[in-house]
Write a protein that holds these residues in place. Structure first.
Motif, mmCIF file in Angstrom:
data_model
loop_
_atom_site.group_PDB
_atom_site.id
_atom_site.type_symbol
_atom_site.label_atom_id
_atom_site.label_comp_id
_atom_site.label_asym_id
_atom_site.label_seq_id
_atom_site.Cartn_x
_atom_site.Cartn_y
_atom_site.Cartn_z
ATOM 1 N N LEU A 179 0.832 -1.205 0.000
ATOM 2 C CA LEU A 179 0.000 0.000 0.000
ATOM 3 C C LEU A 179 0.868 1.257 0.000
ATOM 4 N N TYR A 180 1.927 1.241 0.800
ATOM 5 C CA TYR A 180 2.851 2.374 0.867
ATOM 6 C C TYR A 180 3.468 2.631 -0.508
ATOM 7 N N PHE A 181 3.921 1.582 -1.171
ATOM 8 C CA PHE A 181 4.517 1.748 -2.500
ATOM 9 C C PHE A 181 3.491 2.276 -3.495
ATOM 10 N N THR A 182 2.277 1.713 -3.470
ATOM 11 C CA THR A 182 1.247 2.113 -4.425
ATOM 12 C C THR A 182 0.894 3.580 -4.282
ATOM 13 N N VAL A 183 0.702 4.045 -3.049
ATOM 14 C CA VAL A 183 0.312 5.437 -2.817
ATOM 15 C C VAL A 183 1.435 6.398 -3.190
ATOM 16 N N THR A 184 2.671 6.075 -2.820
ATOM 17 C CA THR A 184 3.782 6.962 -3.164
ATOM 18 C C THR A 184 4.012 7.001 -4.673
ATOM 19 N N THR A 185 3.777 5.885 -5.354
ATOM 20 C CA THR A 185 3.933 5.867 -6.806
ATOM 21 C C THR A 185 2.808 6.627 -7.488
ATOM 22 N N LEU A 186 1.573 6.402 -7.031
ATOM 23 C CA LEU A 186 0.421 7.084 -7.620
ATOM 24 C C LEU A 186 0.529 8.594 -7.441
ATOM 25 N N SER A 187 1.008 9.026 -6.296
ATOM 26 C CA SER A 187 1.130 10.456 -6.022
ATOM 27 C C SER A 187 2.393 11.062 -6.611
ATOM 28 N N THR A 188 3.207 10.230 -7.270
ATOM 29 C CA THR A 188 4.489 10.635 -7.874
ATOM 30 C C THR A 188 5.482 11.133 -6.831
ATOM 31 N N THR A 189 5.261 10.807 -5.555
ATOM 32 C CA THR A 189 6.226 11.190 -4.524
ATOM 33 C C THR A 189 7.509 10.387 -4.693
ATOM 34 N N GLY A 190 7.357 9.060 -4.762
ATOM 35 C CA GLY A 190 8.481 8.198 -5.072
ATOM 36 C C GLY A 190 9.689 8.376 -4.170
ATOM 37 N N PHE A 191 9.569 8.030 -2.890
ATOM 38 C CA PHE A 191 10.688 8.180 -1.969
ATOM 39 C C PHE A 191 11.872 7.286 -2.349
ATOM 40 N N GLY A 192 11.593 6.140 -2.953
ATOM 41 C CA GLY A 192 12.663 5.262 -3.390
ATOM 42 C C GLY A 192 13.130 4.252 -2.370
ATOM 43 N N ASP A 193 12.561 4.290 -1.149
ATOM 44 C CA ASP A 193 12.971 3.317 -0.131
ATOM 45 C C ASP A 193 12.349 1.947 -0.384
ATOM 46 N N VAL A 194 11.234 1.901 -1.121
ATOM 47 C CA VAL A 194 10.603 0.638 -1.505
ATOM 48 C C VAL A 194 10.463 0.634 -3.021
ATOM 49 N N THR A 195 11.055 -0.359 -3.661
ATOM 50 C CA THR A 195 10.973 -0.476 -5.115
ATOM 51 C C THR A 195 10.575 -1.901 -5.485
ATOM 52 N N LEU A 196 10.075 -2.051 -6.700
ATOM 53 C CA LEU A 196 9.683 -3.369 -7.197
ATOM 54 C C LEU A 196 10.812 -3.959 -8.020
ATOM 55 N N THR A 197 10.883 -5.269 -8.033
ATOM 56 C CA THR A 197 11.960 -5.958 -8.735
ATOM 57 C C THR A 197 11.435 -6.620 -9.997
ATOM 58 N N GLY A 198 12.318 -6.788 -10.972
ATOM 59 C CA GLY A 198 11.971 -7.519 -12.177
ATOM 60 C C GLY A 198 11.178 -6.703 -13.169
ATOM 61 N N GLU A 199 10.988 -7.274 -14.349
ATOM 62 C CA GLU A 199 10.230 -6.617 -15.402
ATOM 63 C C GLU A 199 8.766 -6.440 -15.011
ATOM 64 N N THR A 200 8.228 -7.435 -14.307
ATOM 65 C CA THR A 200 6.838 -7.336 -13.861
ATOM 66 C C THR A 200 6.657 -6.171 -12.910
ATOM 67 N N GLY A 201 7.617 -5.978 -12.010
ATOM 68 C CA GLY A 201 7.558 -4.864 -11.076
ATOM 69 C C GLY A 201 7.573 -3.522 -11.779
ATOM 70 N N LYS A 202 8.426 -3.381 -12.792
ATOM 71 C CA LYS A 202 8.476 -2.130 -13.550
ATOM 72 C C LYS A 202 7.155 -1.865 -14.269
ATOM 73 N N LEU A 203 6.579 -2.931 -14.839
ATOM 74 C CA LEU A 203 5.303 -2.781 -15.541
ATOM 75 C C LEU A 203 4.194 -2.362 -14.573
ATOM 76 N N LEU A 204 4.182 -2.954 -13.379
ATOM 77 C CA LEU A 204 3.189 -2.579 -12.374
ATOM 78 C C LEU A 204 3.319 -1.108 -12.001
ATOM 79 N N ALA A 205 4.554 -0.642 -11.815
ATOM 80 C CA ALA A 205 4.773 0.758 -11.451
ATOM 81 C C ALA A 205 4.261 1.687 -12.551
ATOM 82 N N VAL A 206 4.480 1.335 -13.809
ATOM 83 C CA VAL A 206 3.999 2.144 -14.924
ATOM 84 C C VAL A 206 2.474 2.190 -14.934
#
Length: 263
Positions: A179-206
């Protein structure tokens, strides 16, 4: 034996009335389905913080049986069951049932139960019921629906992030991490302390950034625009009017918009 078809038809009629009717019993039944969907989502979130046990698997199985009965009832009363079965909602229902009754093969699909909440809240019967029972919803339907869409999207993507990343990403250990990652990504805050791994993770973030920001901007747009009500003009068909409109702005026809009299 001669009465069996009549009994079966009577049961089908009663089920159709519960799912689609306008009686008090039907209203209570649909509210019950909505409450059950909310409870299952809460259970999904809660169990992400604890190790799975025989008790949680038993509860999942019970939920799966209830969902299976619900899917079977919907298909039985449907005039076109095959079409409903292959509809995205129908396929999602089947996937959820499989994930609950056969977790070894479908555990990763548990997040799809959030889609059941979306379907329930957007069904014509539920919307009609909410308009009748809740004046606030009736007066602010556009804003409430936009907010619900955003919240459901956040929970859906959070559950998806958790289900796909928790087995391979140590930074996504609980639902709260997702939830923390989703909200920070959606709000474009992007603290960078939690990131997703792999190609699937990058696609989810997009996906979270593109669709999440779009839904958020839609909510802001609905909140800032003048208040409107859904009332179809009997002459020209214009659907949205000012809540205090007397005449249709398109053709001038006198309208009869229901009003509670509140200022």
């Amino acid at each position: 034996m001669a009465n069996e078809p009549q009994v079966r038809m009577s049961l089908r009629t009663r089920l159709r009335t519960l799912y689609e009717g306008q009686t008090d019993a039907a209203d209570r039944f649909r509210y019950g389905l909505l409450a059950f969907d909310l409870l299952t989502i809460a259970f999904l979130i809660t169990t992400s913080f604890i190790a799975r046990s025989t008790h949680t698997e038993t509860i999942d199985a019970v939920i799966g049986v209830i969902y299976l009965a619900d899917v079977a009832a919907r298909l039985w009363i449907s005039p076109r069951p095959l079409r409903d079965l292959v509809h995205p909602y129908g396929l999602a229902d089947i996937a959820v049932v499989v994930s609950l009754l056969a977790p070894l093969y479908g555990e990763g699909l548990a997040f799809l139960r959030v889609l059941r909440l979306y379907r329930t809240l957007h069904s014509p019967q539920t919307l009609r019921q909410l308009r009748q029972d809740w004046p606030f919803f009736r007066a602010n339907e556009g804003t409430v629906r936009a907010a619900i869409n955003l919240v459901i999207f956040v929970f859906l993507m959070t559950a998806l992030v958790y289900e796909l990343q928790s087995p391979v990403n140590p930074k996504i250990a609980t639902y709260l991490d997702a939830l923390y990652f989703t909200v920070t990504t959606l709000s474009t805050t992007g603290f960078g302390d939690v990131t997703l791994t792999g190609e699937t993770g990058k696609l989810l973030a997009v996906i979270i950034m593109i669709f999440g920001i779009s839904l958020f901007l839609r909510l802001i747009q609905v909140m800032l625009r003048p208040s409107k009500v859904d009332h179809k003009c009997p002459t020209c068909g214009l659907r949205r009017h000012d809540h205090d409109a007397v005449h249709c702005k398109a053709c001038g026809t006198i309208l009869n918009i229901e009003d509670d009299g509140a200022v």
